[in-house]
Design an enzyme around this catalytic site. Structure first.
Site, short mmCIF file in Angstrom:
data_model
loop_
_atom_site.label_atom_id
_atom_site.label_comp_id
_atom_site.label_asym_id
_atom_site.label_seq_id
_atom_site.Cartn_x
_atom_site.Cartn_y
_atom_site.Cartn_z
N TYR A 96 0.83 -1.21 0.00
CA TYR A 96 0.00 0.00 0.00
C TYR A 96 0.86 1.26 0.00
CZ TYR A 96 -3.93 3.00 1.51
OH TYR A 96 -4.90 3.98 1.61
N LYS A 120 0.91 4.09 -2.93
CA LYS A 120 0.54 5.47 -2.64
C LYS A 120 1.69 6.44 -2.92
CE LYS A 120 -3.74 4.99 -1.39
NZ LYS A 120 -4.81 5.42 -2.33
#
Length: 250
Positions: free
Chosen positions: A151, A155
């Site tokens: 993640y 991002k």
């Protein structure tokens, strides 16, 4: 402003739903994309109940054919989309030594590939209109977060993607910016609490206590920031990453 068309991905709930409803209140016709059309209908109904115009669209944003079909349908039924909010996201959290190939690949598929495919499909309408706004949802996890190697990487990648879009599309009147939310009360953060074995309410209280403004963030906090970035007045703001996290440290 004559009615413009906005697309919000991952808009069935949470930040996406709040953003879709805010943009509708701002005067946009809104295409609500989620994995299935049924998932998107609740947000559409809320927009229509408030007097807005919206369309529910089902699509896997990481599938190029589904993305193109969705964008073509939106252009035909609502009008050419000139605002894109890449919000769709998933988490598959785990420590590095436990993280599977599938955990990594799914997060990249949705966040990075999905944002790329959506931007590529929509930019044609923006450049033809000589006006456009792209907002990519990053996260404070881009700075690194235990248990989120996939993640955090996705991002952080979105921030570089945003800056590149700003450079390439600026001459066509298109801006690209990224919002990096801090702790926001959503189903996704609830899942994080479950993953680390903490009860929800104490978890929220503990997180809020560490935030300078002394509260947890709400989806509407992000929606307000999106509203500014896609506005006419934000045309000189591009290539930026705005941390919406309740304080100076993420």
């Amino acid at each position: 402003m004559s009615e413009r068309v906005a697309i919000v991905t991952g808009a069935a709930r949470g930040i996406g739903a709040a953003t879709a409803q805010r943009l509708a209140a701002d005067g946009f016709a809104v295409a609500v994309i989620d994995l299935t059309e049924d998932d998107a209908r609740g947000t559409v109904e809320a927009i229509e109940a408030a007097g807005g115009r919206a369309l529910a669209v089902g699509a896997d944003v990481g599938d190029s054919e589904q993305v193109q079909t969705a964008v073509d349908r939106i252009a035909a039924e609502l009008g050419p989309p000139v605002v894109l909010v890449n919000n769709a996201g998933v988490t598959r959290d785990n420590l590095l030594f436990k993280m599977t190939d599938a955990d990594w690949d799914l997060v990249m598929h949705v966040h990075l590939r999905g944002s790329f495919l959506m931007a590529r499909a929509v930019q044609k309408h923006m450049t033809e209109a000589k006006w456009g706004r792209i907002v990519n949802l990053s996260s404070t996890s881009a700075l690194g977060n235990r248990g989120q190697a996939n993640y955090a990487t996705a991002k952080a990648g979105l921030q570089g993607f945003t800056k590149t879009l700003a450079i390439e599309l600026g001459k066509f009147g298109v801006t690209a910016n990224s919002i990096a939310p801090g702790f926001i009360v959503t189903d996704m953060t609830r899942a994080t609490a479950e993953r680390i074995g903490q009860e929800w309410e104490p978890y929220v209280q503990a997180r809020a206590a560490a935030i300078p403004v002394a509260r947890a963030g709400q989806p509407e906090d992000i929606a307000h920031t999106v509203s500014f970035l896609v506005s006419e007045g934000a045309g000189f703001v591009s290539g930026q990453v705005i941390y919406v996290a309740g304080g100076p440290r993420a």
